[in-house]
Design an enzyme around this catalytic site. Structure first.
Site: not given
Ligand code: 8OZ
Length: 360
Positions: A98, A179, A226, A317-318
């Protein structure tokens, strides 16, 4: 009728099953922001996934936002990731990386020469990040100039090339979770004028130019993306998510991508945030490639969703953190290991490589 356990070809990548390891930030990079030996072991243990999406990795020094996350811009980082991809391939798995730029979700202490983070905006996010000093509020960003965008796109292109050099089967562009790319997409953050602000087409321009560059560089059949239309995390929703993400999928559809990966609801939280309906199926109908869904899937929901054709792939994920042999546990309907939530971010082997697989 397909089941979760059937093989599938996505673009250029042949998967043994439809159970995907979601990208998961673990903050265990070693000196030089390199994936080290523990990370090799962690991914090797999880190689029975149909596909591993290796954790978000910064495309440049300015793209980092948390302590000890790995990069994909230096020769040392490529060499570190090569150990990971070799181990996963030797175990019969497939793995993509990613590609990440955090934008304004960063802190000056993490950036070269104490620089301010960069974003679509100069407004500070109401968010915390994790630094050498612990959890701190994110720093005030600087708005990127339009003439800096080509260099940013080159960073994505180089990162994609580096990922292939490191032996990855492809890359996933991280356009989710508020982000950098999503800081351009959403009108709740993007306050620019000019070619990258204002209309939906302008706000989506950065993402589409990144996808163009990455697919040109490594091939669309090795590229995924994504999205998280309804995640708030560090920014409010767009004023019209259905129109924004509908436009994006319409523009992504002709590229021939390996897959599109959608997080339903709040990332890591509820799948159905109250009063925030979103028609994910409308996006699915508009996209010809493999369709990957994520967020809080149980075994039953994952089986039904693939059997009913609502998705081709389900990302966990988890469950993949706690249970390295998740594919087998789902197939045999066996219970999963318990997650140690205090060991998610940072540290060593504990809560990382010491979760047991079932005995033979
Ligand atoms: C949790 C902590 C820090 C970064 C995301 C890359 O939420 C993350 C991330 C998740 O996509």
């Amino acid at each position: 009728m397909s089941t979760l356990f059937d093989p599938i070809q996505i673009g250029d990548i042949a998967l043994a099953n439809r159970i995907i390891m979601a990208p998961l930030t673990r903050n265990r990079a070693v000196e030089g922001k390199v994936a080290g030996p523990l990370t090799v072991e962690y991914y090797r243990q999880r190689a029975s996934a149909g596909l591993i999406i290796a954790e978000a990795s910064q495309i440049s020094p300015m793209a980092q936002g948390y302590l000890d996350t790995p990069g994909i811009y230096s020769p040392e980082q490529i060499a570190g990731w090569r150990q990971v991809t070799d181990a996963v391939h030797a175990a019969g798995g497939k793995i993509v990386l990613q590609l990440w730029h955090v934008g304004r979700i960063s802190h000056t202490s993490l950036l070269p020469d104490g620089a301010a983070p960069v974003s679509s905006t100069a407004n500070t996010a109401n968010a915390m990040t994790f630094t050498a000093e612990g959890f701190v509020p994110v720093s005030t960003p600087r708005a990127l100039r339009d003439d800096e965008i080509p260099g940013l796109i080159e960073d994505y292109r180089r990162a994609a090339r580096n990922a292939i050099a490191a032996g990855f089967d492809g890359v996933e562009v991280h356009a989710a979770n508020t982000y950098l790319i999503e800081q351009f997409l959403r009108d709740s953050v993007n306050d620019r004028s000019g070619p990258y602000g204002g209309s939906i087409a302008n706000r989506a321009r950065l993402l589409l130019e990144v996808m163009q560059a990455v697919t040109e560089e490594i091939g669309a059949g090795r590229t995924g993306v994504r999205l998280s239309p309804m995640t708030t995390f560090t920014a409010p929703l767009d004023s019209n998510p259905q129109a924004l993400y509908g436009y994006i999928v319409e523009k992504l559809a002709p590229l021939g991508l390996a897959y599109l990966h959608v997080i339903e609801g709040e990332t890591g939280g509820t799948r159905t945030p109250e009063g925030k309906e979103f028609d994910y199926a409308a996006l699915h109908r508009a996209f010809p490639g493999a369709w990957m869904l994520n967020n809080g899937y149980s075994r039953e929901l994952a089986l039904d969703t693939v059997a009913n054709g609502k998705a081709d792939l389900i990302a966990f994920g988890r469950p993949f953190i706690s249970t390295p042999d998740l594919v087998r546990r789902l197939r045999e309907d066996k219970p999963l290991n318990e997650l140690r939530a205090d060991k998610l971010y940072g540290g060593g082997a504990e809560g990382y490589t010491d979760y047991p697989a079932l005995a033979d």
